[in-house]
Write an enzyme that holds these catalytic residues in place. Structure first.
Site, PDB file in Angstrom:
ATOM      1  N   GLY A  67       0.831  -1.207   0.000  1.00 47.88           N
ATOM      2  CA  GLY A  67       0.000   0.000   0.000  1.00 47.88           C
ATOM      3  C   GLY A  67       0.854   1.241   0.000  1.00 47.88           C
ATOM      4  O   GLY A  67       2.039   1.202  -0.337  1.00 47.88           O
ATOM      5  N   ASN A  68       0.269   2.370   0.381  1.00 47.29           N
ATOM      6  CA  ASN A  68       1.016   3.621   0.465  1.00 47.29           C
ATOM      7  C   ASN A  68       0.440   4.468   1.594  1.00 47.29           C
ATOM      8  O   ASN A  68      -0.499   4.059   2.276  1.00 47.29           O
ATOM      9  CB  ASN A  68       0.990   4.366  -0.879  1.00 47.29           C
ATOM     10  CG  ASN A  68      -0.411   4.655  -1.358  1.00 47.29           C
ATOM     11  OD1 ASN A  68      -1.178   5.363  -0.706  1.00 47.29           O
ATOM     12  ND2 ASN A  68      -0.770   4.093  -2.517  1.00 47.29           N
ATOM     13  N   HIS A  69       0.997   5.669   1.765  1.00 45.80           N
ATOM     14  CA  HIS A  69       0.661   6.494   2.933  1.00 45.80           C
ATOM     15  C   HIS A  69      -0.500   7.453   2.692  1.00 45.80           C
ATOM     16  O   HIS A  69      -0.752   8.330   3.528  1.00 45.80           O
ATOM     17  CB  HIS A  69       1.882   7.305   3.364  1.00 45.80           C
ATOM     18  CG  HIS A  69       3.027   6.477   3.842  1.00 45.80           C
ATOM     19  ND1 HIS A  69       2.951   5.677   4.962  1.00 45.80           N
ATOM     20  CD2 HIS A  69       4.284   6.289   3.332  1.00 45.80           C
ATOM     21  CE1 HIS A  69       4.108   5.059   5.140  1.00 45.80           C
ATOM     22  NE2 HIS A  69       4.928   5.413   4.171  1.00 45.80           N
ATOM     23  N   ALA A  96      -4.560   7.409  -4.582  1.00 43.65           N
ATOM     24  CA  ALA A  96      -3.185   6.964  -4.833  1.00 43.65           C
ATOM     25  C   ALA A  96      -3.233   5.450  -5.051  1.00 43.65           C
ATOM     26  O   ALA A  96      -3.077   4.665  -4.122  1.00 43.65           O
ATOM     27  CB  ALA A  96      -2.287   7.321  -3.660  1.00 43.65           C
TER      28      ALA A  96
END
Length: 401
Positions: A211-213, A279
């Site tokens: 995943g991402n932030h 995102a």
């Protein structure tokens, strides 16, 4: 219309976030509002009557009776107010509000109030996530109150998660918007806007993911602002702590890029504007383990495959939609953003750089540039709510051309 001359009753309960109320009072007073503060007895452990009284320029009450024996009338306080703001609202005070446990001046005043009530909860993340808190917030909303959701970040306990009281500037803006709604032009009335927000999570096994932030804050701010302008909003979000409390915003929660793609194209033909602020993970594991992968070797190799490009697909299938993309860059920012604008057949792109302090993931602020094929417009660092207004103002200016 502004809040100048408006009578704002602030009720402070006993949480560490009470220290922020000084800033909220100052903001309201600066804008010309008439502010009266009341507090629960427990709130006096965190802030003093003297400091709140100095800022509000009025006596502050925490009991039914003053030191001189005079009655502090909860009825008069309630009838005086144009709005009541309960901030911070602890789990204890929230429960008392919605269940009528009238054992202090704040609850008695609330139960006598005929004005709009704003509730800004603040508590530790596990308390905020507890089912009883969720039900109590739903009850408060069912009474017609406006809940200002807690924000994600570092908490007094040292943990990180959702539970922080909304910033004073955010609370002030929401109260201002309440008074301004009647005079606002509903510039997007009749339009349907689809917004994607947050990250996507791509499963490695039943407990791990790529995943991402991304926090989703920008997309949720866009959804709220678009709704205020009269649009019907479809918000498709990956995993996030953000919440939406607007009946004109329909929230659909997804996890992976493939799920987001499928949900987008359930609605794509019917929308007027598409804003892709999510995102989306570029890659996903080729195979997802059915059981948790055990730690055996020093190294673990996972083969990744490319995810579907949701925004590019939206651009390829565009017929009448006005399409907005986002670019988060770390180098050659404008060059890369313009290339994305062309490659994905966008009408405009919102560029932010991780080089700009206060911009990007997780922050409550953002600094953007908006690019089209022929234009560039730069903006200063602002709250994401204000950035949402700038983006939608630009969209509207292009639609009117």
């Amino acid at each position: 219309m502004s809040i100048s001359g408006k009578k704002i009753l602030i009720a402070v309960s006993g949480g560490i976030a009470a220290y922020k109320i000084h800033f909220l009072i100052r903001d309201f007073v600066k804008k010309g509002a008439d502010v009266q503060v009341i507090m629960t007895p427990d709130a006096e452990h965190f802030v003093t009557k003297l400091s709140l009284s100095t800022l509000s320029k009025k006596p502050v009450y925490s009991d039914f009776y003053g030191d001189n024996g005079n009655w502090n009338s909860h009825v008069e306080l309630a009838l005086w107010a144009d709005v009541m703001v309960i901030a911070p609202c602890t789990a204890n005070t929230l429960s008392k509000l919605v269940h009528g446990m009238c054992d202090n001046l704040v609850i008695a005043t609330y139960m006598s109030a005929k004005c709009p009530v704003f509730i800004a909860p603040a508590m530790d993340l596990d308390m905020y996530a507890h089912p009883s808190t969720g039900k109590n917030l739903e009850l408060a909303e069912s009474f017609g109150h406006i809940v200002i959701p807690a924000e994600n970040g570092e908490l007094a306990s040292g943990l990180i998660g959702q539970g922080r009281m909304a910033e004073p500037g955010t609370i002030c803006t929401i109260v201002e918007d309440h008074f301004n709604d009647g005079s606002k032009t509903r510039s997007l009335e009749g339009k349907t806007i689809l917004i994607t927000a947050g990250p996507t999570y791509e499963a490695i096994d039943p407990v791990r993911f790529i995943g991402n932030h991304s926090s989703g804050k920008m997309g949720f701010s866009l959804a709220e602002e678009a709704s205020k302008r009269g649009a019907k909003v479809i918000l498709i979000s990956g995993p996030t702590f953000q919440s939406v409390h607007d009946q004109n915003v329909k929230l659909y929660k997804v996890t992976s890029a493939k799920e987001m793609l499928a949900k987008v194209f359930e609605f794509y033909d019917r929308i007027d504007i598409g804003i892709a602020s999510a995102a989306v993970a570029d890659y996903a594991p080729k195979e997802v383990a059915k059981e948790k992968i055990k730690k055996n070797d020093e190294n673990l190799t996972i083969e990744l495959v490319k995810n579907p490009d949701i925004l590019k697909t939206m651009g390829e299938k565009k017929t009448h939609q006005f399409l907005v993309g986002f670019a988060l860059e770390t180098q050659n920012e404008e060059e890369n953003a313009k290339a994305k604008l062309e490659k994905k057949n966008l009408d405009m792109i919102v560029l932010n750089s991780l080089r700009d302090e206060g911009a990007g993931f997780k922050n409550d602020t953002n600094k953007i540039k908006i690019l089209t094929r022929t234009e560039k417009k730069e903006f200063n660092l602002k709250s994401k709510d204000e950035v949402a207004k700038d983006i939608l103002n630009f969209v509207e200016s292009r639609l009117l051309k």
